[in-house]
Design a protein around this motif. Structure first.
Motif, PDB file in Angstrom:
ATOM      1  N   VAL A  71      13.501 -41.476   1.982  1.00 34.64           N
ATOM      2  CA  VAL A  71      12.298 -40.963   1.347  1.00 34.64           C
ATOM      3  C   VAL A  71      12.153 -39.498   1.740  1.00 34.64           C
ATOM      4  O   VAL A  71      12.088 -39.167   2.926  1.00 34.64           O
ATOM      5  N   LEU A  72      12.120 -38.641   0.739  1.00 34.10           N
ATOM      6  CA  LEU A  72      11.858 -37.227   0.936  1.00 34.10           C
ATOM      7  C   LEU A  72      10.350 -37.027   0.857  1.00 34.10           C
ATOM      8  O   LEU A  72       9.715 -37.459  -0.102  1.00 34.10           O
ATOM      9  N   ILE A  73       9.782 -36.413   1.879  1.00 32.72           N
ATOM     10  CA  ILE A  73       8.342 -36.170   1.924  1.00 32.72           C
ATOM     11  C   ILE A  73       8.128 -34.665   1.921  1.00 32.72           C
ATOM     12  O   ILE A  73       8.600 -33.966   2.822  1.00 32.72           O
ATOM     13  N   GLU A  74       7.452 -34.167   0.909  1.00 34.34           N
ATOM     14  CA  GLU A  74       7.258 -32.725   0.752  1.00 34.34           C
ATOM     15  C   GLU A  74       5.845 -32.429   0.277  1.00 34.34           C
ATOM     16  O   GLU A  74       5.192 -33.280  -0.317  1.00 34.34           O
ATOM     17  N   ARG A  75       5.410 -31.200   0.496  1.00 35.86           N
ATOM     18  CA  ARG A  75       4.141 -30.728  -0.049  1.00 35.86           C
ATOM     19  C   ARG A  75       4.385 -29.823  -1.254  1.00 35.86           C
ATOM     20  O   ARG A  75       3.531 -29.716  -2.127  1.00 35.86           O
ATOM     21  N   LYS A  76       5.542 -29.174  -1.293  1.00 34.83           N
ATOM     22  CA  LYS A  76       5.831 -28.230  -2.371  1.00 34.83           C
ATOM     23  C   LYS A  76       7.310 -28.344  -2.723  1.00 34.83           C
ATOM     24  O   LYS A  76       8.164 -28.184  -1.855  1.00 34.83           O
ATOM     25  N   ILE A  77       7.611 -28.626  -3.989  1.00 31.22           N
ATOM     26  CA  ILE A  77       8.994 -28.725  -4.445  1.00 31.22           C
ATOM     27  C   ILE A  77       9.200 -27.678  -5.531  1.00 31.22           C
ATOM     28  O   ILE A  77       8.509 -27.700  -6.554  1.00 31.22           O
ATOM     29  N   LEU A  78      10.141 -26.779  -5.295  1.00 33.68           N
ATOM     30  CA  LEU A  78      10.405 -25.701  -6.244  1.00 33.68           C
ATOM     31  C   LEU A  78      11.729 -25.872  -6.980  1.00 33.68           C
ATOM     32  O   LEU A  78      11.942 -25.248  -8.017  1.00 33.68           O
ATOM     33  N   ASP A  79      12.610 -26.721  -6.473  1.00 29.99           N
ATOM     34  CA  ASP A  79      13.928 -26.926  -7.071  1.00 29.99           C
ATOM     35  C   ASP A  79      13.780 -27.601  -8.435  1.00 29.99           C
ATOM     36  O   ASP A  79      13.387 -28.765  -8.517  1.00 29.99           O
ATOM     37  N   ILE A  80      14.090 -26.869  -9.511  1.00 29.99           N
ATOM     38  CA  ILE A  80      13.888 -27.394 -10.863  1.00 29.99           C
ATOM     39  C   ILE A  80      14.777 -28.604 -11.144  1.00 29.99           C
ATOM     40  O   ILE A  80      14.388 -29.505 -11.879  1.00 29.99           O
ATOM     41  N   GLY A  81      15.966 -28.650 -10.544  1.00 27.54           N
ATOM     42  CA  GLY A  81      16.832 -29.817 -10.712  1.00 27.54           C
ATOM     43  C   GLY A  81      16.205 -31.071 -10.123  1.00 27.54           C
ATOM     44  O   GLY A  81      16.258 -32.149 -10.722  1.00 27.54           O
ATOM     45  N   LEU A  82      15.615 -30.932  -8.947  1.00 23.60           N
ATOM     46  CA  LEU A  82      14.934 -32.055  -8.295  1.00 23.60           C
ATOM     47  C   LEU A  82      13.691 -32.465  -9.089  1.00 23.60           C
ATOM     48  O   LEU A  82      13.424 -33.654  -9.277  1.00 23.60           O
ATOM     49  N   ILE A  83      12.962 -31.486  -9.591  1.00 24.90           N
ATOM     50  CA  ILE A  83      11.782 -31.781 -10.406  1.00 24.90           C
ATOM     51  C   ILE A  83      12.196 -32.515 -11.675  1.00 24.90           C
ATOM     52  O   ILE A  83      11.567 -33.512 -12.055  1.00 24.90           O
ATOM     53  N   GLN A  84      13.246 -32.070 -12.329  1.00 26.55           N
ATOM     54  CA  GLN A  84      13.722 -32.716 -13.557  1.00 26.55           C
ATOM     55  C   GLN A  84      14.160 -34.154 -13.281  1.00 26.55           C
ATOM     56  O   GLN A  84      13.840 -35.071 -14.048  1.00 26.55           O
ATOM     57  N   ALA A  85      14.875 -34.371 -12.192  1.00 28.12           N
ATOM     58  CA  ALA A  85      15.320 -35.729 -11.840  1.00 28.12           C
ATOM     59  C   ALA A  85      14.123 -36.627 -11.523  1.00 28.12           C
ATOM     60  O   ALA A  85      14.100 -37.812 -11.913  1.00 28.12           O
ATOM     61  N   ALA A  86      13.116 -36.083 -10.838  1.00 27.31           N
ATOM     62  CA  ALA A  86      11.908 -36.865 -10.543  1.00 27.31           C
ATOM     63  C   ALA A  86      11.162 -37.182 -11.834  1.00 27.31           C
ATOM     64  O   ALA A  86      10.643 -38.292 -12.015  1.00 27.31           O
ATOM     65  N   TRP A  87      11.104 -36.232 -12.748  1.00 28.96           N
ATOM     66  CA  TRP A  87      10.461 -36.449 -14.043  1.00 28.96           C
ATOM     67  C   TRP A  87      11.156 -37.586 -14.805  1.00 28.96           C
ATOM     68  O   TRP A  87      10.497 -38.454 -15.370  1.00 28.96           O
ATOM     69  N   GLU A  88      12.469 -37.585 -14.810  1.00 26.53           N
ATOM     70  CA  GLU A  88      13.219 -38.641 -15.500  1.00 26.53           C
ATOM     71  C   GLU A  88      12.937 -40.010 -14.874  1.00 26.53           C
ATOM     72  O   GLU A  88      12.773 -41.001 -15.587  1.00 26.53           O
ATOM     73  N   ALA A  89      12.857 -40.067 -13.551  1.00 27.81           N
ATOM     74  CA  ALA A  89      12.535 -41.331 -12.871  1.00 27.81           C
ATOM     75  C   ALA A  89      11.123 -41.786 -13.239  1.00 27.81           C
ATOM     76  O   ALA A  89      10.883 -42.978 -13.480  1.00 27.81           O
ATOM     77  N   TYR A  90      10.194 -40.859 -13.295  1.00 30.31           N
ATOM     78  CA  TYR A  90       8.811 -41.160 -13.677  1.00 30.31           C
ATOM     79  C   TYR A  90       8.754 -41.721 -15.094  1.00 30.31           C
ATOM     80  O   TYR A  90       8.171 -42.775 -15.338  1.00 30.31           O
ATOM     81  N   ARG A  91       9.383 -41.040 -16.042  1.00 34.22           N
ATOM     82  CA  ARG A  91       9.381 -41.490 -17.448  1.00 34.22           C
ATOM     83  C   ARG A  91      10.063 -42.854 -17.588  1.00 34.22           C
ATOM     84  O   ARG A  91       9.568 -43.724 -18.295  1.00 34.22           O
ATOM     85  N   GLU A  92      11.192 -43.030 -16.915  1.00 30.71           N
ATOM     86  CA  GLU A  92      11.925 -44.294 -16.991  1.00 30.71           C
ATOM     87  C   GLU A  92      11.076 -45.454 -16.457  1.00 30.71           C
ATOM     88  O   GLU A  92      11.082 -46.546 -17.018  1.00 30.71           O
TER      89      GLU A  92
END
Length: 191
Positions: A7-28
């Motif tokens: 589990v990655l625990i963060e307050r601020k994520i700027l990496d667009i690749g990580l954001i895109q992958a998280a978005w895909e997991a959310y939508r799925e």
């Protein structure tokens, strides 16, 4: 459960690749809502999700299995920002004045596990990380969910708190919202 989960625990994520992958997991994770939920469970579009991932007011918990994101949780104690997930911040302030005044009431704006990873123990791993934070900060968490889609979610949260963290927990129902269809005349109703 595979040993390579983390589990990655963060307050601020700027990496667009990580954001895109998280978005895909959310939508799925919410792809089946049209089959189970009267209220749309997807409160974010990509732009608002991207903004929340970069916003330090949100705590981010991202669950990986190997290199793949299979779950995530976004939560905030900025209850105005939690309105994106249909939170009524005024109600919570009146109901929990001490917690909200001290910034110790958090609202979950997104919580999901990939359908392919459900019922394999991953939800417990993600929830355990979140509960560890709440125990350490003597905080409370509020959330809404579809009982059609996630019938035992509240019970699972209390089970993890009590068994994995030896923390007494209590479910307080804040509201019950009903979605109904009323047929006045027989229009070929499926009843």
């Amino acid at each position: 459960m595979p040993k390579d989960e983390q589990v990655l625990i963060e307050r601020k994520i700027l990496d667009i690749g990580l954001i895109q992958a998280a978005w895909e997991a959310y939508r799925e994770s919410f792809a089946d809502c049209d089959d189970f939920c009267a209220q749309d469970q997807i409160c974010y579009d990509f732009d608002s999700f991207n903004q929340a991932m970069k916003d330090p007011d949100y705590h981010k918990y991202i669950l990986f299995a190997g290199e793949k994101i299979i779950g995530l949780c976004l939560l905030t104690n900025n209850l105005v920002k939690a309105r994106i997930a249909y939170c009524n911040d005024r109600y919570l302030r009146k109901r929990f004045p001490q917690y909200t005044a001290q910034g110790r009431l958090y609202y979950v704006t997104a919580l999901c596990i990939s359908p392919k990873a459900q019922s394999q123990g991953y939800g417990f791993k993600l929830m355990s990380s979140i509960i560890k934070f709440f125990k350490k900060n003597q905080a409370a968490v509020a959330f809404d969910y579809s009982q059609n889609k996630n019938e035992g979610l509240a019970d699972m949260v209390t089970w993890v708190a009590e068994n994995a963290h030896r923390s007494p927990s209590k479910i307080i129902t804040l509201d019950r919202q009903c979605y109904v269809t009323v047929y006045i005349n027989d229009f070929g109703a499926p009843c």
